[in-house]
Design a protein around this motif. Structure first.
Motif, short mmCIF file in Angstrom:
data_model
loop_
_atom_site.label_atom_id
_atom_site.label_comp_id
_atom_site.label_asym_id
_atom_site.label_seq_id
_atom_site.Cartn_x
_atom_site.Cartn_y
_atom_site.Cartn_z
N GLY A 1 0.74 -1.29 -0.08
CA GLY A 1 -0.21 0.14 -0.19
C GLY A 1 0.83 1.06 0.23
N SER A 2 2.47 0.99 -0.04
CA SER A 2 3.22 2.21 0.70
C SER A 2 2.76 2.93 -0.98
N GLN A 3 3.19 2.45 -1.50
CA GLN A 3 2.51 3.61 -3.23
C GLN A 3 2.05 4.02 -3.66
N THR A 4 0.54 4.51 -2.56
CA THR A 4 -0.69 4.67 -3.59
C THR A 4 -0.51 6.32 -2.96
N LEU A 5 0.27 6.04 -1.77
CA LEU A 5 0.63 7.45 -1.38
C LEU A 5 1.71 9.02 -2.08
N HIS A 6 2.11 7.81 -2.61
CA HIS A 6 3.98 8.23 -3.54
C HIS A 6 3.05 8.64 -4.72
N ALA A 7 1.88 8.01 -5.72
CA ALA A 7 1.78 8.20 -6.50
C ALA A 7 0.61 9.69 -6.08
N GLY B 1 0.98 11.99 -4.44
CA GLY B 1 2.64 13.14 -3.99
C GLY B 1 2.82 13.36 -4.95
N TYR B 2 2.80 12.71 -6.38
CA TYR B 2 3.80 12.19 -7.36
C TYR B 2 2.41 13.77 -8.22
N VAL C 1 -2.96 3.78 2.08
CA VAL C 1 -4.27 3.84 1.17
C VAL C 1 -5.38 4.43 1.40
N ALA C 2 -5.64 4.30 3.13
CA ALA C 2 -6.74 5.37 3.11
C ALA C 2 -6.63 6.90 3.48
N GLU C 3 -5.34 6.89 3.84
CA GLU C 3 -4.12 8.73 3.44
C GLU C 3 -4.09 9.10 2.47
N PHE D 1 -5.69 12.78 0.41
CA PHE D 1 -5.34 13.52 0.11
C PHE D 1 -5.19 13.49 -0.60
N SER D 2 -5.65 12.53 -1.50
CA SER D 2 -5.48 12.73 -3.20
C SER D 2 -6.76 13.48 -3.57
N ALA D 3 -8.45 13.13 -2.42
CA ALA D 3 -9.49 14.41 -2.11
C ALA D 3 -9.21 15.85 -2.36
N VAL D 4 -8.66 15.88 -0.74
CA VAL D 4 -8.31 16.81 -0.53
C VAL D 4 -8.37 17.98 -1.48
#
Lengths: 396, 325
Positions: free
Chosen positions: A168-174, A176-177, A204-206, A210-213
């Motif tokens: 799941g780590s990569q979902t936050l990287h994506a 941010g990118y 993943v929840a985070e 982030f992506s929504a906000v």
């Protein structure tokens, strides 16, 4: 209020019954699926290879040519062949481990082919089909499974990040990118792959938050392959995974993950949303992990063969072949040629892996830092002196 | 009754005994139930104790440890599994900010008898995040106890004691020794959990290790014996607290100490041992305390791990250097 010691406290009710040892009513440990939430599944090609109309998504594949359809078929066949070769190479001891994508070809090729060259892909460790679409040499995927590196390609040459093993780590990287893409005013999109198991991770929840906000141009592409090693999806979620998006404020859709056309259409829709500033989308590709979690896993311990057989009938490659044949989009010559190409790919990968040299011992000290570090230099020198001490013994 | 069993099986038997003797004991983790864990350490436990006591959790380490804290607050004794060393970090926040500190925060009113099992260490040819030794990252945090057995008998008894402990225990299991067999006497009276054991007596130098490196140190002592050197091997068993008295007693006899662990040397547990023993045994030492461990580099891919991990030659080299002073 005084906080009592849990050890000294006399239970007012028998806490033991809560542990389920005395057979109380509340022994269920996993929520059953809520009734009445059976999801809508987007499907453009049935398992029998019949094209079905879809008012919402047809337009995203309206202009698709027979050649492009044959291309999708070729991608899936070659990906499966590569995957089978890697499994064999593990059995032969050439690889330490392999995570097979068998059964998930349509989910990966459909979504991978929906991406544009300037889009950016954040994979898990099973996205061999997506890697293929992005132009990563299949042999390069095998270095980390052979144990010669921890990721054998330059992520920036194909906009395809290195495989991420921590779930799941990569979902936050994506995310941010994608926030960066938006800041730059570019119209590229980002796609983050993850699985049903990963949907439980905090990261993943985070990333959804982030992506929504920040209205980030990212597509969350969840391959729900029904199993997180031994745990079925109902151990991760009480609702269909795509429905989670709603609570975060962006749309989610479930697509038949074994229907390459459906996946292509839905992913194109989601990527267009991202490009046009409409923010994140969650796509749940409903598919099945036909093989083991990895070559270290033994699925016979936790699931029956009937389930697998039922999914075999929904095979992604078979259904596109049926469609190609029924609509005269491909002839025997095409399939025969592909068979030859497929064997050649297997051979090329096999030879490339066997020729892959073990890394130089000093590679341990390379790239720990971008700007160097005094301690690493010191340890490298000690290591060199230590290694040289064996050479001296040999020489004398 | 003494049985010969593999280290993994010894932990399994110990968990079984705990589940039988205390209804508050729970097993939680990813794949620990139906599958019996990826290393089969919890094999058969869900079948015999049910899904409410041996719990397949969602794939979420912070959730596993965080809910175990809540269950402990409710009076349970959760034993949770983190599938691999490198996967503990989503739970690191819960472990460091909550599990370790809640007892102190509550002025001693709250106890958190949680055991966090972590298969750790390398040498199994795995992919990234499956071979790490993060014990020092936990040892630096007050409120946690950290142990690591080296053999089947200790695995059995130390697990019993860890579960009985009212403090949270991080239980590091040497995964490359899971299949090593040893005698386990399930009716023995075990020694204290945090006490080191001399596993080989010697006079010339002390090798101190824990977990997977104890067996290596015994092999080193065998090899050194062929060269006429009589090494003592100390199995530390516990990283926090560390049994400095036992190390001191050994060093006062041998006057030389080499500490071996898989974890990186820099800021590793060997650094703490070297500093303390220098304080305690300054006038006894004939040589500085030496350390053998991993380098200050990310754990390398499998084909390089033999160069990264302490091995017979690297430890013997340190022994030679110590004896040369």
């Amino acid at each position: 209020m005084t906080v009592e010691s849990t050890a000294a406290r006399t239970p007012r009710r028998s806490a033991g019954s809560k542990a389920g040892t005395t057979g109380t009513k509340r022994t269920r440990t996993t929520a059953k699926k809520d009734a009445g939430t059976e999801p809508q599944l987007v499907q453009l090609l049935t398992p029998e290879g019949k094209r079905v109309k879809n008012a919402e998504y047809d337009k995203y594949v309206a202009g698709i040519t027979p050649e492009e359809l044959r291309g999708l078929y070729r991608d899936m066949v070659l990906t499966r062949r590569f995957d089978a070769e890697a499994t064999s190479l593990q059995r032969q001891g050439e690889l330490g481990l392999w995570a097979s994508l068998l059964g998930q070809e349509a989910a990966q090729i459909g979504s991978g082919r929906a991406t544009r060259e300037d889009d950016y892909v954040f994979p898990t460790y099973r996205e061999h089909g997506v890697a293929w679409c992005r132009g990563v040499d299949p042999a390069n995927l095998l270095g980390m499974f052979r144990g010669v590196n921890n990721g054998g390609w330059d992520p920036n040459s194909n906009n395809f990040q290195l495989y991420t093993i921590v779930i799941g780590s990569q979902t936050l990287h994506a995310t941010g990118y994608a926030m960066g893409v938006a800041k730059d005013g570019a119209d590229s999109a980002v796609i983050a792959y993850f699985g049903d198991g990963a949907s439980s991770q905090g990261d993943v929840a985070e990333s959804f938050t982030f992506s929504a906000v920040y209205n980030a141009p990212v597509v969350f592409f969840c391959q729900n392959n029904q199993w997180a090693i031994s745990e079925p999806t109902e151990k991760q979620s009480r609702v269909p995974i795509y429905q989670r998006a709603q609570g975060f404020g962006f749309p989610g859709v479930r697509v038949d993950g074994n229907d390459v056309l459906g996946v292509l259409a839905v992913t194109r829709w989601a990527l267009e949303r991202a490009r046009s500033g409409e923010g994140p989308t969650l796509v749940e590709a409903f598919t099945y992990r036909m093989g083991a979690h990895t070559t270290s896993d033994d699925p016979t311990r936790y699931r029956g063969d009937e389930e697998r057989q039922a999914w075999e009938a929904k095979d992604p490659i078979l259904r596109l072949r049926r469609y190609l044949e029924a609509s005269n989009h491909a002839d025997d010559g095409f399939f025969a040629e592909l068979e030859t190409e497929s064997e050649a790919l297997g051979k090329r990968v096999r030879e490339a892996v066997r020729a892959m040299p073990d890394p130089d011992h000093f590679a341990i000290f390379e790239n720990a830092y971008a700007d160097g570090h005094a301690l690493v230099d010191e340890e490298r020198a000690q290591f060199a002196a230590y290694q040289a001490s064996f050479a001296d013994e040999g020489g004398n | 009754m003494a049985d010969k069993m593999a280290l993994a099986k010894a932990i399994n038997e110990s968990l079984r005994r705990a589940l039988e003797s205390d209804p508050k004991v729970l097993i939680m983790g990813e794949d620990v139930g139906k599958l019996g864990g990826v290393f089969r350490v919890t094999d058969g436990l869900q079948k015999d104790f049910g899904e409410s006591r041996v719990i397949d959790t969602p794939l979420a380490e912070s959730g596993i440890v965080g809910t175990a804290i809540g269950l402990a607050l409710r009076g349970y004794r959760p034993v949770v599994e983190i599938q691999f060393d490198g996967f503990v970090f989503p739970a690191y926040d819960q472990i460091v900010t909550q599990l370790a500190k809640m007892h102190a925060r509550s002025l001693g009113k709250v106890k958190l008898p949680v055991v966090v099992r972590i298969p750790y260490g390398g040498g199994i040819g795995a992919v990234e995040h499956h071979s790490e030794s993060p014990e020092a990252l936990f040892a630096h945090v007050a409120g946690l106890k950290i142990v690591s057995p080296s053999n089947a008998s200790d695995a059995y008894w130390m697990m019993q004691q860890a579960i009985q402990s009212d403090d949270p225990v991080i239980f590091f299991e040497p995964k490359r020794r899971y299949w090593d067999k040893g005698e386990v006497n399930t009716e023995a009276i075990p020694g204290p959990l945090h006490k080191a054991q001399v596993v080989r007596e010697g006079t010339d130098l002390t090798l101190a290790a824990y977990g997977p490196m104890v067996k290596l140190c015994q092999e080193v002592a065998d090899a050194a014996a062929e060269e006429g050197r009589n090494l003592e091997v100390l199995d530390l068993r516990s990283v926090s607290p560390l049994d400095f008295d036992s190390i001191q007693a050994s060093v006062e006899k041998t006057r030389r100490l080499v500490v071996v662990h898989e974890a990186p040397v820099f800021f590793g547990s060997g650094a703490e041992i070297a500093a303390r023993i220098t304080e305690r045994c300054f006038y006894h030492l004939e040589a500085p305390v030496l350390r053998v461990g991993g380098y200050h580099a990310p754990y390398p891919p499998a084909r390089l791990e033999e160069e990264y991990l302490p091995n017979l030659d690297r430890v013997l080299d340190a022994v030679d250097r110590s004896l040369a002073y």
